[in-house]
Design a protein around this motif. Structure first.
Motif, PDB file in Angstrom:
ATOM      1  N   ASP A 121      49.907  26.707  77.199  1.00  0.00           N
ATOM      2  CA  ASP A 121      50.189  27.484  76.002  1.00  0.00           C
ATOM      3  C   ASP A 121      51.360  28.432  76.195  1.00  0.00           C
ATOM      4  OD1 ASP A 121      48.083  26.316  74.607  1.00  0.00           O
ATOM      5  OD2 ASP A 121      46.634  27.705  75.488  1.00  0.00           O
ATOM      6  N   GLU A 122      51.494  29.001  77.391  1.00  0.00           N
ATOM      7  CA  GLU A 122      52.567  29.936  77.666  1.00  0.00           C
ATOM      8  C   GLU A 122      53.620  29.228  78.514  1.00  0.00           C
ATOM      9  OE1 GLU A 122      51.015  32.926  75.458  1.00  0.00           O
ATOM     10  OE2 GLU A 122      52.858  33.038  76.614  1.00  0.00           O
ATOM     11  N   SER A 123      54.737  28.880  77.928  1.00  0.00           N
ATOM     12  CA  SER A 123      55.742  28.136  78.687  1.00  0.00           C
ATOM     13  C   SER A 123      57.136  28.397  78.151  1.00  0.00           C
ATOM     14  CB  SER A 123      55.427  26.638  78.650  1.00  0.00           C
ATOM     15  OG  SER A 123      55.293  26.188  77.331  1.00  0.00           O
ATOM     16  N   VAL A 124      58.101  28.233  79.031  1.00  0.00           N
ATOM     17  CA  VAL A 124      59.507  28.410  78.677  1.00  0.00           C
ATOM     18  C   VAL A 124      60.292  27.215  79.191  1.00  0.00           C
ATOM     19  CG1 VAL A 124      59.353  30.928  78.742  1.00  0.00           C
ATOM     20  CG2 VAL A 124      60.016  29.674  80.796  1.00  0.00           C
ATOM     21  N   CYS A 125      61.453  26.998  78.622  1.00  0.00           N
ATOM     22  CA  CYS A 125      62.271  25.857  79.036  1.00  0.00           C
ATOM     23  C   CYS A 125      62.900  26.132  80.400  1.00  0.00           C
ATOM     24  CB  CYS A 125      63.346  25.575  77.986  1.00  0.00           C
ATOM     25  SG  CYS A 125      64.637  26.828  77.834  1.00  0.00           S
ATOM     26  N   ARG A 126      63.369  25.078  81.024  1.00  0.00           N
ATOM     27  CA  ARG A 126      63.959  25.181  82.358  1.00  0.00           C
ATOM     28  C   ARG A 126      65.194  26.087  82.344  1.00  0.00           C
ATOM     29  NH1 ARG A 126      64.814  20.084  83.106  1.00  0.00           N
ATOM     30  NH2 ARG A 126      62.668  19.703  83.814  1.00  0.00           N
ATOM     31  N   GLU A 127      65.959  26.030  81.268  1.00  0.00           N
ATOM     32  CA  GLU A 127      67.157  26.865  81.178  1.00  0.00           C
ATOM     33  C   GLU A 127      66.813  28.347  81.263  1.00  0.00           C
ATOM     34  OE1 GLU A 127      70.967  27.741  78.241  1.00  0.00           O
ATOM     35  OE2 GLU A 127      69.489  26.238  77.682  1.00  0.00           O
ATOM     36  N   CYS A 128      65.743  28.762  80.561  1.00  0.00           N
ATOM     37  CA  CYS A 128      65.329  30.165  80.606  1.00  0.00           C
ATOM     38  C   CYS A 128      64.851  30.552  81.994  1.00  0.00           C
ATOM     39  CB  CYS A 128      64.215  30.415  79.588  1.00  0.00           C
ATOM     40  SG  CYS A 128      64.802  30.588  77.891  1.00  0.00           S
ATOM     41  N   ARG A 129      64.140  29.647  82.658  1.00  0.00           N
ATOM     42  CA  ARG A 129      63.624  29.955  83.987  1.00  0.00           C
ATOM     43  C   ARG A 129      64.760  30.082  84.994  1.00  0.00           C
ATOM     44  NH1 ARG A 129      58.469  26.319  85.443  1.00  0.00           N
ATOM     45  NH2 ARG A 129      58.432  27.860  87.119  1.00  0.00           N
ATOM     46  N   GLU A 130      65.812  29.283  84.801  1.00  0.00           N
ATOM     47  CA  GLU A 130      66.918  29.298  85.749  1.00  0.00           C
ATOM     48  C   GLU A 130      67.920  30.400  85.438  1.00  0.00           C
ATOM     49  OE1 GLU A 130      68.470  25.363  85.614  1.00  0.00           O
ATOM     50  OE2 GLU A 130      66.811  24.476  86.757  1.00  0.00           O
ATOM     51  N   HIS A 131      68.132  30.662  84.133  1.00  0.00           N
ATOM     52  CA  HIS A 131      69.160  31.629  83.754  1.00  0.00           C
ATOM     53  C   HIS A 131      68.637  33.054  83.762  1.00  0.00           C
ATOM     54  CE1 HIS A 131      72.254  33.686  81.421  1.00  0.00           C
ATOM     55  NE2 HIS A 131      73.037  32.680  81.725  1.00  0.00           N
ATOM     56  N   GLY A 132      67.423  33.260  83.270  1.00  0.00           N
ATOM     57  CA  GLY A 132      66.844  34.588  83.275  1.00  0.00           C
ATOM     58  C   GLY A 132      67.408  35.518  82.221  1.00  0.00           C
ATOM     59  N   PHE A 133      67.195  35.201  80.935  1.00  0.00           N
ATOM     60  CA  PHE A 133      67.627  36.093  79.857  1.00  0.00           C
ATOM     61  C   PHE A 133      66.938  37.444  79.984  1.00  0.00           C
ATOM     62  CE2 PHE A 133      68.367  31.977  77.594  1.00  0.00           C
ATOM     63  CZ  PHE A 133      69.733  32.134  77.397  1.00  0.00           C
ATOM     64  N   ALA A 134      67.619  38.503  79.569  1.00  0.00           N
ATOM     65  CA  ALA A 134      67.050  39.848  79.644  1.00  0.00           C
ATOM     66  C   ALA A 134      66.070  40.117  78.504  1.00  0.00           C
ATOM     67  CB  ALA A 134      68.163  40.891  79.629  1.00  0.00           C
ATOM     68  N   PHE A 135      66.276  39.464  77.345  1.00  0.00           N
ATOM     69  CA  PHE A 135      65.380  39.725  76.209  1.00  0.00           C
ATOM     70  C   PHE A 135      64.026  39.058  76.438  1.00  0.00           C
ATOM     71  CE2 PHE A 135      68.440  36.362  74.946  1.00  0.00           C
ATOM     72  CZ  PHE A 135      67.583  35.270  74.844  1.00  0.00           C
ATOM     73  N   ASP A 136      63.012  39.588  75.772  1.00  0.00           N
ATOM     74  CA  ASP A 136      61.650  39.091  75.955  1.00  0.00           C
ATOM     75  C   ASP A 136      61.368  37.845  75.129  1.00  0.00           C
ATOM     76  OD1 ASP A 136      60.243  41.295  77.620  1.00  0.00           O
ATOM     77  OD2 ASP A 136      61.357  42.395  76.087  1.00  0.00           O
ATOM     78  N   ALA A 137      62.006  37.724  73.979  1.00  0.00           N
ATOM     79  CA  ALA A 137      61.820  36.562  73.110  1.00  0.00           C
ATOM     80  C   ALA A 137      62.976  36.529  72.122  1.00  0.00           C
ATOM     81  CB  ALA A 137      60.484  36.629  72.365  1.00  0.00           C
ATOM     82  N   ALA A 138      63.261  35.343  71.596  1.00  0.00           N
ATOM     83  CA  ALA A 138      64.279  35.207  70.554  1.00  0.00           C
ATOM     84  C   ALA A 138      63.793  34.174  69.547  1.00  0.00           C
ATOM     85  CB  ALA A 138      65.619  34.783  71.148  1.00  0.00           C
ATOM     86  N   ARG A 139      63.942  34.490  68.280  1.00  0.00           N
ATOM     87  CA  ARG A 139      63.544  33.589  67.212  1.00  0.00           C
ATOM     88  C   ARG A 139      64.651  33.520  66.177  1.00  0.00           C
ATOM     89  NH1 ARG A 139      60.605  32.877  70.749  1.00  0.00           N
ATOM     90  NH2 ARG A 139      58.318  32.807  70.784  1.00  0.00           N
TER      91      ARG A 139
END
Length: 266
Positions: free
Chosen positions: A77-95
């Motif tokens: 249920d709680e998951s992020v794409c590989r790009e987010c895991r590798e890049h590490g955005f500072a924001f908590d979420a984006a919609r």
């Protein structure tokens, strides 16, 4: 209600009524497809173009809001794409409301350069719905727009984010802080920037204005389009350094890259 406020309300109502009557008596063409407009309002786009805007699907990365690739794994249920895991955005979420292409992209450009306030109000209505998809732990205390550089704002006469940011704040019942952030360095004149150039263009470009306070506050950061995520990331880092508890980005549209990594779970 004070008399002065009553006059303002009446004046705005009369202005809206006059605009509606003008639309009915002297219909103009849709600013995108030129079809004759028949609605009694001041929105300069036809229903066919509005309905052609591609909204983002429900299945998206929890962090950046990127749609999942067709056929991707959907474990957890709680998951992020590989790009987010590798890049590490500072924001908590984006919609975002929709995909940056076709009629939606053209509508955003119209609003950006021609100050079409009814279109900004239309986007605000749909962004209020998109904001509900932000995880509840990041529910905002106030709204902050991404600023323009002073030279660009002087040339244009306004920040396009204000056109939907102010009515959105009113809909959500949140304070709107249009001068909290300041852009110190202008965007390069080059119209199209490559991925690396976008990140370099915003590195150190934003600061908190003197006296700005966001200690322990949850911020809803607004922009018109999310492409690489670099602008939202740069603004978020400044807000976090100033003490923000969380930052969630919200944009009208986002670029959808092809070949999005399949879903991964922690």
């Amino acid at each position: 209600m004070p008399l002065s406020n009553s006059r303002v309300v009446v004046t705005r109502w009369l202005g809206s009524l006059a605009g509606a009557l003008t639309s009915v008596l002297f219909p103009s063409g849709c600013r995108i497809c030129e079809a004759l407009l028949t609605r009694a309002d001041r929105l300069p786009l036809c229903d066919a173009c509005l309905n052609s805007f591609r909204e983002l699907p429900a299945e998206i990365c929890d962090r950046c809001g990127q749609p999942w690739a067709a056929g991707g794994d959907v474990d957890g249920d709680e998951s992020v794409c590989r790009e987010c895991r590798e890049h590490g955005f500072a924001f908590d979420a984006a919609r975002s409301f929709g995909v940056y292409d076709g009629a939606l992209a053209r509508a955003i450009v119209l609003m950006k350069y021609e100050r079409i306030e009814p279109l900004g109000a239309w986007f605000a209505k749909h962004l209020a719905e998109a904001a509900r998809r932000i995880p509840r732990q990041f529910a905002a205390d106030l709204i902050v727009p991404v600023p323009l550089h002073r030279t660009r704002q002087k040339e244009r006469g306004f920040n396009q984010v204000d056109l939907f940011g102010r009515p959105l704040a009113k809909r959500l019942g949140l304070p709107y802080r249009p001068v909290l952030l300041k852009r110190e360095r202008a965007r390069p004149e080059k119209h199209l920037l490559h991925f690396e150039e976008r990140w370099e263009a915003v590195r150190g470009a934003f600061v908190i204005r003197d006296g700005g306070r966001v200690d322990n506050l949850r911020i809803l950061l607004l922009d018109d389009v999310m492409t690489s995520g670099a602008t939202l990331d740069a603004c978020t880092r400044v807000l976090r350094e100033a003490g923000a508890k969380s930052v969630a980005g919200l944009t009208i549209a986002r670029a959808v890259r092809q070949g999005i990594p399949v879903r991964e779970s922690f």
